[in-house]
Design a protein around this motif. Structure first.
Motif, short mmCIF file in Angstrom:
data_model
loop_
_atom_site.label_atom_id
_atom_site.label_comp_id
_atom_site.label_asym_id
_atom_site.label_seq_id
_atom_site.Cartn_x
_atom_site.Cartn_y
_atom_site.Cartn_z
N ALA A 76 34.90 31.00 50.18
CA ALA A 76 35.87 31.82 49.45
C ALA A 76 36.28 31.13 48.15
O ALA A 76 36.12 29.92 47.99
CB ALA A 76 37.10 32.08 50.31
N SER A 78 39.29 30.04 45.86
CA SER A 78 40.72 29.77 45.90
C SER A 78 41.31 29.89 44.50
O SER A 78 40.66 29.56 43.51
CB SER A 78 40.97 28.36 46.46
OG SER A 78 40.36 27.37 45.64
N ALA A 82 40.78 37.12 42.29
CA ALA A 82 40.53 37.88 43.52
C ALA A 82 40.59 39.36 43.20
O ALA A 82 41.10 39.78 42.16
CB ALA A 82 41.56 37.53 44.59
N GLN A 99 35.67 26.88 43.78
CA GLN A 99 34.87 26.88 45.01
C GLN A 99 34.29 25.50 45.20
O GLN A 99 33.89 24.84 44.24
CB GLN A 99 33.74 27.92 44.94
CG GLN A 99 34.19 29.36 45.08
CD GLN A 99 33.01 30.31 45.06
OE1 GLN A 99 32.44 30.58 44.00
NE2 GLN A 99 32.63 30.81 46.22
#
Length: 317
Positions: A76, A78, A82, A99
């Motif tokens: 994922a 961070s 997003a 990442q």
């Protein structure tokens, strides 16, 4: 008479300038509306790679919304990058994310695809970009200092005097033949990523494909739920578009000639239509439908390269 001619000339000049200003105002935003991602990475000796992604907007006056984030790095992302995050106007700060992954072999190409959606009056815009991360310039040297270990053996000076026999010289003359291994051929350069856009207003639904100069030629067929079909042939270094008249219930299926997969994209009217433009009233927030449609469009575009590369399909221009 001269005053009359001068007055007419002035009126024509003002009218021409206003017309050109209108063209710039209307045509300018349609050519933009896309995220601008970038990335850099640092690699440690144990194969651990840390990638930092950054995304800014092409627009300077309105905010957008992130609709798709796809990375070839496992794991994922961070940080603030997003799906659903606000993409502020250019100059007001980027969206960033990181990442970290440990690769057992050579580091592959690290790519990020970002899609975003904008609402501008009675027209909506979707755009996406793909970027390849580059090695960072300010990576901290993570290698420990192994220099003291080789500095210890100089104390054993008498030992190297014993193996001074120059007998292995004839053996060195024997293996000249295997000293010419074939040079490994460099992997072929991957084609450039095309850019896919979706523009929707109260009256039309327009698909735009921009093929980079180092891209590959391909064809896409767009078919509505009523059976109306149009074909777009995309050539490297060129841009093309396909437009459909908007109406309630319009869906368009996109099929490429290089892969088997296809994607169906529903029409979503902008919020400001308010019953105009073919009788398409929109009530309540349409963020879910907008994000779904944009994600489908971006997934259709990714089919060309993600799925094709997995199947090792070779493209020929």
């Amino acid at each position: 008479m001269n005053r009359l001619h001068l007055r007419r000339a002035a009126v024509l000049t003002v009218g021409t300038l206003l017309g050109l200003a209108g063209v710039v105002t209307v045509a300018g935003p349609a050519a933009a509306h896309h995220p601008e991602p970038s990335g850099s990475y640092c690699a440690a000796e144990n194969g651990t790679v840390t990638v930092t992604w950054s995304v800014i907007s092409s627009e300077t006056d309105i905010s957008g919304r992130i609709t798709t984030v796809e990375s070839t790095v496992p794991g994922a992302i961070s940080g603030g990058l997003a799906v659903g995050a606000e993409l502020k106007p250019a100059g007001q700060g980027p969206l960033t994310g990181t990442q970290t992954h440990t690769f057992t072999g050579p580091i592959p190409e690290l790519k990020l695809t970002v899609g975003a959606h904008w609402e501008r009056g009675r027209k909506s815009h979707d755009g996406e970009r793909t970027v390849t991360a580059r090695p960072g310039r300010n990576c901290a040297t993570q290698s420990p200092s192994p220099s003291p270990s080789p500095s210890t053996p100089p104390s054993t000076t008498p030992t190297p005097s014993t193996p001074a026999s120059p007998t292995p010289t004839p053996s060195a003359s024997v293996p000249p033949s295997p000293s010419t291994p074939p040079a490994p051929s460099a992997p072929p350069a991957e084609p450039g990523e095309p850019v896919f856009k979706l523009d929707q207003d109260c009256d039309s639904m327009t698909f735009i494909v921009e093929n980079p100069a180092d891209g590959i030629a391909f064809a896409a067929t767009f078919t509505t739920e009523k059976g109306e079909s149009r074909k777009l042939v995309s050539e490297p270094g060129k841009a093309g578009s396909v437009e459909f008249e908007a109406y309630r219930g319009l869906t368009v299926t996109v099929k490429y000639d290089v892969v088997e997969e296809s994607e169906t994209i529903p029409y979503t009217a902008p919020r400001d239509c308010s019953g105009q433009g073919g009788g398409l009233p929109v009530t309540g927030p349409a963020a879910g439908a907008i994000a779904g449609g944009a994600a489908l469009l971006l997934a259709a575009g990714a089919v060309l390269f993600v799925v094709a590369r997995r199947r090792r399909i070779r493209f020929t221009a």
